[in-house]
Design a protein around this motif. Sequence first.
Motif, PDB file in Angstrom:
ATOM      1  N   SER A  30       0.940  -1.197  -0.038  1.00 34.93           N
ATOM      2  CA  SER A  30       0.085   0.067   0.096  1.00 34.93           C
ATOM      3  C   SER A  30       0.842   1.136   0.049  1.00 34.93           C
ATOM      4  O   SER A  30       0.532   2.084  -0.882  1.00 34.93           O
ATOM      5  N   ASP A  31       1.891   1.271   1.001  1.00 32.14           N
ATOM      6  CA  ASP A  31       2.849   2.485   1.080  1.00 32.14           C
ATOM      7  C   ASP A  31       3.386   2.624  -0.452  1.00 32.14           C
ATOM      8  O   ASP A  31       3.741   3.897  -0.921  1.00 32.14           O
ATOM      9  N   PHE A  32       3.807   1.691  -1.178  1.00 30.37           N
ATOM     10  CA  PHE A  32       4.663   1.836  -2.253  1.00 30.37           C
ATOM     11  C   PHE A  32       3.838   2.278  -3.403  1.00 30.37           C
ATOM     12  O   PHE A  32       3.930   3.209  -4.018  1.00 30.37           O
ATOM     13  N   LEU A  33       2.396   1.782  -3.519  1.00 33.29           N
ATOM     14  CA  LEU A  33       1.358   2.311  -4.304  1.00 33.29           C
ATOM     15  C   LEU A  33       1.063   3.753  -4.207  1.00 33.29           C
ATOM     16  O   LEU A  33       1.189   4.419  -5.106  1.00 33.29           O
ATOM     17  N   LEU A  34       0.864   4.143  -2.958  1.00 32.19           N
ATOM     18  CA  LEU A  34       0.315   5.486  -2.835  1.00 32.19           C
ATOM     19  C   LEU A  34       1.638   6.421  -3.128  1.00 32.19           C
ATOM     20  O   LEU A  34       1.318   7.667  -3.747  1.00 32.19           O
ATOM     21  N   ASP A  35       2.881   5.990  -2.851  1.00 28.75           N
ATOM     22  CA  ASP A  35       4.035   7.073  -3.215  1.00 28.75           C
ATOM     23  C   ASP A  35       3.986   7.050  -4.793  1.00 28.75           C
ATOM     24  O   ASP A  35       4.436   8.179  -5.358  1.00 28.75           O
ATOM     25  N   GLU A  36       3.884   5.903  -5.470  1.00 35.08           N
ATOM     26  CA  GLU A  36       4.018   5.751  -6.789  1.00 35.08           C
ATOM     27  C   GLU A  36       2.982   6.244  -7.875  1.00 35.08           C
ATOM     28  O   GLU A  36       3.136   6.679  -9.071  1.00 35.08           O
ATOM     29  N   ILE A  37       1.723   6.226  -7.597  1.00 33.16           N
ATOM     30  CA  ILE A  37       0.570   6.412  -8.245  1.00 33.16           C
ATOM     31  C   ILE A  37       0.360   7.816  -8.625  1.00 33.16           C
ATOM     32  O   ILE A  37       0.442   8.891  -7.836  1.00 33.16           O
ATOM     33  N   ASN A  38       0.473   7.980 -10.124  1.00 28.24           N
ATOM     34  CA  ASN A  38       0.270   9.611 -10.649  1.00 28.24           C
ATOM     35  C   ASN A  38      -0.405   9.546 -11.836  1.00 28.24           C
ATOM     36  O   ASN A  38      -0.129  10.500 -12.793  1.00 28.24           O
ATOM     37  N   ILE A  39      -1.072   8.491 -12.248  1.00 24.01           N
ATOM     38  CA  ILE A  39      -1.730   8.566 -13.233  1.00 24.01           C
ATOM     39  C   ILE A  39      -3.069   9.577 -13.497  1.00 24.01           C
ATOM     40  O   ILE A  39      -3.475  10.086 -12.394  1.00 24.01           O
ATOM     41  N   LYS A  40      -3.328   9.859 -14.623  1.00 21.56           N
ATOM     42  CA  LYS A  40      -4.456  11.127 -14.705  1.00 21.56           C
ATOM     43  C   LYS A  40      -5.772  10.388 -14.421  1.00 21.56           C
ATOM     44  O   LYS A  40      -6.283   9.413 -14.632  1.00 21.56           O
ATOM     45  N   VAL A  41      -6.523  11.311 -13.454  1.00 19.83           N
ATOM     46  CA  VAL A  41      -7.859  10.942 -12.802  1.00 19.83           C
ATOM     47  C   VAL A  41      -8.828  11.742 -13.184  1.00 19.83           C
ATOM     48  O   VAL A  41      -8.499  13.138 -13.121  1.00 19.83           O
ATOM     49  N   SER A  42      -9.853  11.546 -13.735  1.00 24.90           N
ATOM     50  CA  SER A  42     -10.921  12.420 -13.934  1.00 24.90           C
ATOM     51  C   SER A  42     -12.359  12.192 -13.004  1.00 24.90           C
ATOM     52  O   SER A  42     -12.620  10.931 -13.117  1.00 24.90           O
ATOM     53  N   ILE A  43     -12.485  13.132 -12.310  1.00 22.43           N
ATOM     54  CA  ILE A  43     -13.635  13.016 -11.290  1.00 22.43           C
ATOM     55  C   ILE A  43     -15.013  13.984 -11.928  1.00 22.43           C
ATOM     56  O   ILE A  43     -15.109  14.842 -12.539  1.00 22.43           O
ATOM     57  N   VAL A  44     -15.899  13.172 -12.277  1.00 29.88           N
ATOM     58  CA  VAL A  44     -17.127  13.625 -12.843  1.00 29.88           C
ATOM     59  C   VAL A  44     -18.430  13.738 -11.895  1.00 29.88           C
ATOM     60  O   VAL A  44     -18.725  12.795 -11.142  1.00 29.88           O
ATOM     61  N   VAL A  45     -18.904  14.926 -11.777  1.00 29.32           N
ATOM     62  CA  VAL A  45     -19.739  15.141 -10.443  1.00 29.32           C
ATOM     63  C   VAL A  45     -21.009  15.888 -11.373  1.00 29.32           C
ATOM     64  O   VAL A  45     -20.981  16.754 -12.212  1.00 29.32           O
ATOM     65  N   VAL A  46     -22.259  15.014 -11.304  1.00 28.91           N
ATOM     66  CA  VAL A  46     -23.476  15.725 -11.881  1.00 28.91           C
ATOM     67  C   VAL A  46     -24.324  16.302 -10.727  1.00 28.91           C
ATOM     68  O   VAL A  46     -24.424  15.756  -9.587  1.00 28.91           O
ATOM     69  N   THR A  47     -24.621  17.682 -11.045  1.00 26.38           N
ATOM     70  CA  THR A  47     -25.586  18.393 -10.076  1.00 26.38           C
ATOM     71  C   THR A  47     -26.840  18.724 -10.626  1.00 26.38           C
ATOM     72  O   THR A  47     -27.210  18.648 -11.898  1.00 26.38           O
ATOM     73  N   TYR A  48     -27.889  18.616  -9.860  1.00 27.24           N
ATOM     74  CA  TYR A  48     -29.267  19.048 -10.025  1.00 27.24           C
ATOM     75  C   TYR A  48     -29.870  19.862  -8.616  1.00 27.24           C
ATOM     76  O   TYR A  48     -30.225  18.933  -7.760  1.00 27.24           O
ATOM     77  N   ASN A  49     -29.790  21.142  -8.874  1.00 27.69           N
ATOM     78  CA  ASN A  49     -30.189  21.687  -7.249  1.00 27.69           C
ATOM     79  C   ASN A  49     -29.309  21.312  -6.351  1.00 27.69           C
ATOM     80  O   ASN A  49     -28.130  21.041  -6.494  1.00 27.69           O
ATOM     81  N   ASN A  50     -29.856  21.479  -4.990  1.00 31.11           N
ATOM     82  CA  ASN A  50     -29.049  21.008  -3.948  1.00 31.11           C
ATOM     83  C   ASN A  50     -27.946  21.789  -3.761  1.00 31.11           C
ATOM     84  O   ASN A  50     -26.418  20.984  -3.579  1.00 31.11           O
ATOM     85  N   LEU A  51     -27.524  23.119  -3.746  1.00 33.34           N
ATOM     86  CA  LEU A  51     -26.513  23.807  -3.986  1.00 33.34           C
ATOM     87  C   LEU A  51     -25.573  23.485  -2.764  1.00 33.34           C
ATOM     88  O   LEU A  51     -24.320  23.588  -2.701  1.00 33.34           O
ATOM     89  N   ALA A  52     -26.281  23.367  -1.541  1.00 33.55           N
ATOM     90  CA  ALA A  52     -25.366  23.087  -0.274  1.00 33.55           C
ATOM     91  C   ALA A  52     -24.766  22.057  -0.178  1.00 33.55           C
ATOM     92  O   ALA A  52     -23.450  21.987  -0.007  1.00 33.55           O
ATOM     93  N   LEU A  53     -25.370  20.952  -0.785  1.00 30.80           N
ATOM     94  CA  LEU A  53     -24.691  19.758  -0.879  1.00 30.80           C
ATOM     95  C   LEU A  53     -23.520  19.811  -1.973  1.00 30.80           C
ATOM     96  O   LEU A  53     -22.407  19.189  -1.698  1.00 30.80           O
ATOM     97  N   THR A  54     -23.629  20.323  -2.887  1.00 31.49           N
ATOM     98  CA  THR A  54     -22.676  20.410  -4.114  1.00 31.49           C
ATOM     99  C   THR A  54     -21.419  21.374  -3.405  1.00 31.49           C
ATOM    100  O   THR A  54     -20.262  20.796  -3.632  1.00 31.49           O
ATOM    101  N   LYS A  55     -21.878  22.387  -2.741  1.00 30.70           N
ATOM    102  CA  LYS A  55     -20.600  23.175  -2.272  1.00 30.70           C
ATOM    103  C   LYS A  55     -19.717  22.341  -1.056  1.00 30.70           C
ATOM    104  O   LYS A  55     -18.582  22.307  -1.250  1.00 30.70           O
ATOM    105  N   ALA A  56     -20.383  21.369  -0.214  1.00 27.02           N
ATOM    106  CA  ALA A  56     -19.817  20.617   0.569  1.00 27.02           C
ATOM    107  C   ALA A  56     -18.720  19.688  -0.178  1.00 27.02           C
ATOM    108  O   ALA A  56     -17.767  19.378   0.304  1.00 27.02           O
ATOM    109  N   CYS A  57     -19.416  18.847  -1.266  1.00 31.63           N
ATOM    110  CA  CYS A  57     -18.720  18.121  -1.901  1.00 31.63           C
ATOM    111  C   CYS A  57     -17.524  18.616  -2.415  1.00 31.63           C
ATOM    112  O   CYS A  57     -16.348  18.048  -2.385  1.00 31.63           O
TER     113      CYS A  57
END
Length: 295
Positions: A30-57
């Motif tokens: 685990s320690d080795f992996l966490l040190d070595e990982i650097n691949i490109k990651v894309s995070i997709v977040v879909v929103t529909y109203n609920n601004l307070a929750l979106t801000k917190a996220c």
Amino acid sequence: MLTSILSYLKHYFVPNTKTVSKTVTKKQTSDFLLDEINIKVSIVVVTYNNLALTKACLQSMQKYNNYDNCEIIVVDNMSQKDNTREFLLEYEQKHENVKVILNDKNGGFSYGNNIGIKEANGEIVILLNNDTYVTPDWIRRLVAHFYTDENIGMVGPRTNNIGNEAKIDIKYDSMDEMIRFAQNLYEQNKMKQYKDIKALAFFCVAIKKELFDKIGLLDEAFGIGMFEDDDFCERAKIAGYKLICADDVYIHHHLGATFDQEPPEWKQNLFKKNKAIYESKHGKWIPHKYRKNEK
């Protein structure tokens, strides 16, 4: 990069091979992996109203992502009840790794995520609900599990609020308390995986980009939502990919932020309709279950 690190692990870290002189602990891996990982990651977040929750996220990601090689793609499904769209445009201007897409209709969960997936440049795509709150180093900890088996196509975390084996029956009084719980969970379960899981819920799921190329995007026939995650997971398994729940990663989930805006009868009808669509593709749907001692 993902393939090269996996090859390195196979050579030096996997027991019972000709090149291994000793067994390496999960903590060392685990320690080795966490040190070595650097691949490109894309995070997709879909929103529909609920601004307070979106801000917190978004604020939780800003605080706990701790991962430079990632992009955040926020897709708004025509929010109207609050100032979500105005906020997102301002947020995009302040954060160079954030891209905002404003849809001209609410085409549903699959529709919104598919638009984000098409824009994603990462080797790993994480679909994240806007009613979640992430925890320290969650990206690396999720992605690390892909390196343990080249056939793993999808990885999901544990959570407090979901209808399957990923749920932990836990209560806390604040996000600070939740963060402490998540860190303890990680320390006690480094690289532990729960493999006997029928489907991963898409409140938070990491998916290899190649999987979309092989089996397609989320099925938009499911409309606003429900069963699109069951369907995608079934298609992934048919294609030979494994699904695992990472027992060392925890994400807080409010659950039902979008559906709670609708009346119960509407939700029941949607459930029946989408269940029928799922069963027309895969046969009888088997309800999800919890792990023993969880509810």
